[in-house]
Design a protein around this motif. Structure first.
Motif, PDB file in Angstrom:
ATOM      1  N   GLN A  65      14.615  16.312  30.104  1.00  0.00           N
ATOM      2  CA  GLN A  65      13.785  15.343  30.805  1.00  0.00           C
ATOM      3  C   GLN A  65      12.605  14.899  29.942  1.00  0.00           C
ATOM      4  O   GLN A  65      12.220  13.723  29.934  1.00  0.00           O
ATOM      5  CB  GLN A  65      13.273  15.940  32.114  1.00  0.00           C
ATOM      6  CG  GLN A  65      14.350  16.140  33.163  1.00  0.00           C
ATOM      7  CD  GLN A  65      13.813  16.814  34.413  1.00  0.00           C
ATOM      8  OE1 GLN A  65      12.749  17.432  34.391  1.00  0.00           O
ATOM      9  NE2 GLN A  65      14.553  16.704  35.507  1.00  0.00           N
ATOM     10  N   LEU A  66      12.045  15.843  29.206  1.00  0.00           N
ATOM     11  CA  LEU A  66      10.924  15.526  28.321  1.00  0.00           C
ATOM     12  C   LEU A  66      11.353  14.522  27.249  1.00  0.00           C
ATOM     13  O   LEU A  66      10.673  13.523  27.009  1.00  0.00           O
ATOM     14  CB  LEU A  66      10.403  16.803  27.665  1.00  0.00           C
ATOM     15  CG  LEU A  66       9.367  16.631  26.544  1.00  0.00           C
ATOM     16  CD1 LEU A  66       8.121  15.932  27.080  1.00  0.00           C
ATOM     17  CD2 LEU A  66       9.021  17.991  25.940  1.00  0.00           C
ATOM     18  N   VAL A  67      12.480  14.785  26.606  1.00  0.00           N
ATOM     19  CA  VAL A  67      12.969  13.893  25.561  1.00  0.00           C
ATOM     20  C   VAL A  67      13.316  12.526  26.146  1.00  0.00           C
ATOM     21  O   VAL A  67      13.015  11.482  25.558  1.00  0.00           O
ATOM     22  CB  VAL A  67      14.186  14.511  24.853  1.00  0.00           C
ATOM     23  CG1 VAL A  67      14.854  13.491  23.941  1.00  0.00           C
ATOM     24  CG2 VAL A  67      13.756  15.735  24.049  1.00  0.00           C
ATOM     25  N   ALA A  68      13.949  12.518  27.321  1.00  0.00           N
ATOM     26  CA  ALA A  68      14.305  11.253  27.959  1.00  0.00           C
ATOM     27  C   ALA A  68      13.070  10.423  28.248  1.00  0.00           C
ATOM     28  O   ALA A  68      13.036   9.209  27.981  1.00  0.00           O
ATOM     29  CB  ALA A  68      15.074  11.517  29.253  1.00  0.00           C
ATOM     30  N   ASP A  69      12.034  11.042  28.778  1.00  0.00           N
ATOM     31  CA  ASP A  69      10.797  10.321  29.071  1.00  0.00           C
ATOM     32  C   ASP A  69      10.143   9.800  27.796  1.00  0.00           C
ATOM     33  O   ASP A  69       9.635   8.674  27.749  1.00  0.00           O
ATOM     34  CB  ASP A  69       9.813  11.252  29.802  1.00  0.00           C
ATOM     35  CG  ASP A  69       9.922  11.129  31.308  1.00  0.00           C
ATOM     36  OD1 ASP A  69      10.873  10.485  31.778  1.00  0.00           O
ATOM     37  OD2 ASP A  69       9.066  11.689  32.010  1.00  0.00           O
ATOM     38  N   ALA A  70      10.124  10.635  26.764  1.00  0.00           N
ATOM     39  CA  ALA A  70       9.483  10.236  25.508  1.00  0.00           C
ATOM     40  C   ALA A  70      10.208   9.051  24.871  1.00  0.00           C
ATOM     41  O   ALA A  70       9.573   8.099  24.393  1.00  0.00           O
ATOM     42  CB  ALA A  70       9.445  11.416  24.543  1.00  0.00           C
ATOM     43  N   LEU A  71      11.537   9.096  24.861  1.00  0.00           N
ATOM     44  CA  LEU A  71      12.307   7.994  24.287  1.00  0.00           C
ATOM     45  C   LEU A  71      12.135   6.720  25.093  1.00  0.00           C
ATOM     46  O   LEU A  71      12.002   5.624  24.539  1.00  0.00           O
ATOM     47  CB  LEU A  71      13.784   8.380  24.207  1.00  0.00           C
ATOM     48  CG  LEU A  71      14.151   9.424  23.150  1.00  0.00           C
ATOM     49  CD1 LEU A  71      15.598   9.851  23.310  1.00  0.00           C
ATOM     50  CD2 LEU A  71      13.910   8.885  21.742  1.00  0.00           C
ATOM     51  N   PRO A 122      22.144  14.955  31.826  1.00  0.00           N
ATOM     52  CA  PRO A 122      22.086  13.781  32.709  1.00  0.00           C
ATOM     53  C   PRO A 122      20.926  12.841  32.416  1.00  0.00           C
ATOM     54  O   PRO A 122      21.108  11.624  32.386  1.00  0.00           O
ATOM     55  CB  PRO A 122      21.963  14.410  34.104  1.00  0.00           C
ATOM     56  CG  PRO A 122      22.659  15.732  33.971  1.00  0.00           C
ATOM     57  CD  PRO A 122      22.344  16.211  32.582  1.00  0.00           C
ATOM     58  N   ALA A 123      19.735  13.385  32.188  1.00  0.00           N
ATOM     59  CA  ALA A 123      18.570  12.532  31.943  1.00  0.00           C
ATOM     60  C   ALA A 123      18.757  11.698  30.684  1.00  0.00           C
ATOM     61  O   ALA A 123      18.369  10.530  30.626  1.00  0.00           O
ATOM     62  CB  ALA A 123      17.300  13.375  31.834  1.00  0.00           C
ATOM     63  N   LEU A 124      19.364  12.273  29.656  1.00  0.00           N
ATOM     64  CA  LEU A 124      19.586  11.550  28.415  1.00  0.00           C
ATOM     65  C   LEU A 124      20.735  10.560  28.548  1.00  0.00           C
ATOM     66  O   LEU A 124      20.703   9.479  27.962  1.00  0.00           O
ATOM     67  CB  LEU A 124      19.862  12.533  27.277  1.00  0.00           C
ATOM     68  CG  LEU A 124      18.677  13.429  26.905  1.00  0.00           C
ATOM     69  CD1 LEU A 124      19.103  14.439  25.850  1.00  0.00           C
ATOM     70  CD2 LEU A 124      17.512  12.612  26.402  1.00  0.00           C
ATOM     71  N   ALA A 125      21.742  10.934  29.310  1.00  0.00           N
ATOM     72  CA  ALA A 125      22.861  10.021  29.537  1.00  0.00           C
ATOM     73  C   ALA A 125      22.385   8.758  30.251  1.00  0.00           C
ATOM     74  O   ALA A 125      22.843   7.649  29.957  1.00  0.00           O
ATOM     75  CB  ALA A 125      23.942  10.718  30.360  1.00  0.00           C
ATOM     76  N   ARG A 126      21.430   8.930  31.169  1.00  0.00           N
ATOM     77  CA  ARG A 126      20.910   7.770  31.899  1.00  0.00           C
ATOM     78  C   ARG A 126      20.126   6.843  30.992  1.00  0.00           C
ATOM     79  O   ARG A 126      20.247   5.626  31.088  1.00  0.00           O
ATOM     80  CB  ARG A 126      20.041   8.233  33.076  1.00  0.00           C
ATOM     81  CG  ARG A 126      20.838   8.790  34.244  1.00  0.00           C
ATOM     82  CD  ARG A 126      19.973   8.933  35.474  1.00  0.00           C
ATOM     83  NE  ARG A 126      18.907   9.919  35.292  1.00  0.00           N
ATOM     84  CZ  ARG A 126      19.044  11.221  35.552  1.00  0.00           C
ATOM     85  NH1 ARG A 126      20.203  11.678  35.994  1.00  0.00           N
ATOM     86  NH2 ARG A 126      18.039  12.054  35.383  1.00  0.00           N
ATOM     87  N   ILE A 127      19.310   7.409  30.103  1.00  0.00           N
ATOM     88  CA  ILE A 127      18.511   6.512  29.264  1.00  0.00           C
ATOM     89  C   ILE A 127      19.385   5.794  28.245  1.00  0.00           C
ATOM     90  O   ILE A 127      19.068   4.683  27.830  1.00  0.00           O
ATOM     91  CB  ILE A 127      17.356   7.231  28.539  1.00  0.00           C
ATOM     92  CG1 ILE A 127      17.877   8.184  27.475  1.00  0.00           C
ATOM     93  CG2 ILE A 127      16.424   7.897  29.488  1.00  0.00           C
ATOM     94  CD1 ILE A 127      16.846   8.516  26.443  1.00  0.00           C
TER      95      ILE A 127
END
Length: 204
Positions: A65-71, A122-127
């Motif tokens: 989630q952290l990486v997804a938000d940062a990207l 999942p969080a990364l797949a969404r972004i």
């Protein structure tokens, strides 16, 4: 010099709220760029950002989630949509902008993350879909204007045309690791326009 109350290895406090989030996101992008997703740790991000790791865990439940938000924060800035008055000029500007963005360290880190095992998070797949689809959607007006000016066939599908434009660039970046530069962008435009004029990019 560290103050007496500062834990060793941690930078100055960055406070709370937006300032803290910005510092954590920037630290995450740097860690991701330098070490890759597999080696990224909350401890490393916290140390680089100047916050306690408990602060990160309070705001982001997982490293994914952290990486997804940062990207998302890094790449969600408005993409300037060119309007040169001609479809060829607009597409060249779009393609060159894509090359410029994705060949930065942060751009390559994004690609490496979303095509690796991290894409199963999942969080990364969404972004992955959200970031790319958002950019395509914003650029659709380039194709719409070209159709209205009579530069492209009336049935040209904007999404299909933009995917065709981006495909050879991403292929080199992800699959073959060949050089990607302005020439790559210009060739992608030439191929895309040829396909569009041949009717190969029409809506079905």
């Amino acid at each position: 010099m560290e103050s007496a109350g500062s834990p060793p290895g941690r930078g100055p406090s960055v406070g709370r709220g937006n300032k803290m989030r910005a510092a954590v996101w920037a630290a995450t992008i740097t860690e991701l760029t330098e070490k890759g997703y597999a080696a990224l740790t909350v401890e490393g991000v916290a140390q680089r950002a100047g916050v306690h790791k408990t602060t990160i865990y309070r705001n982001w439940k997982t490293s994914g989630q952290l990486v997804a938000d940062a990207l998302t924060a890094h790449f969600a800035t408005d993409v300037p949509i060119p309007d040169t008055g001609a479809v060829e000029g607009d597409l060249r500007a779009l393609a060159r902008s894509l090359v410029a963005t994705m060949t930065t360290p942060a751009g390559r880190a994004l690609l490496a993350t979303v095509v690796s095992d991290a894409a199963r998070v999942p969080a990364l797949a969404r972004i992955k879909s959200a970031l790319f689809e958002d950019r395509f959607r914003r650029a659709e007006s380039v194709v719409t204007r070209a159709v209205e000016r009579g530069e492209l066939p009336p049935q040209t599908d904007p999404g299909e045309l933009l995917r065709t434009l981006a495909a050879p660039i991403y292929f080199r970046l992800v699959c073959t690791d060949e050089p990607v530069d302005g020439t790559t962008a210009d060739r992608a435009v030439d191929v895309t326009l040829a396909a569009a004029h041949a009717g190969a990019l029409s809506a079905t």
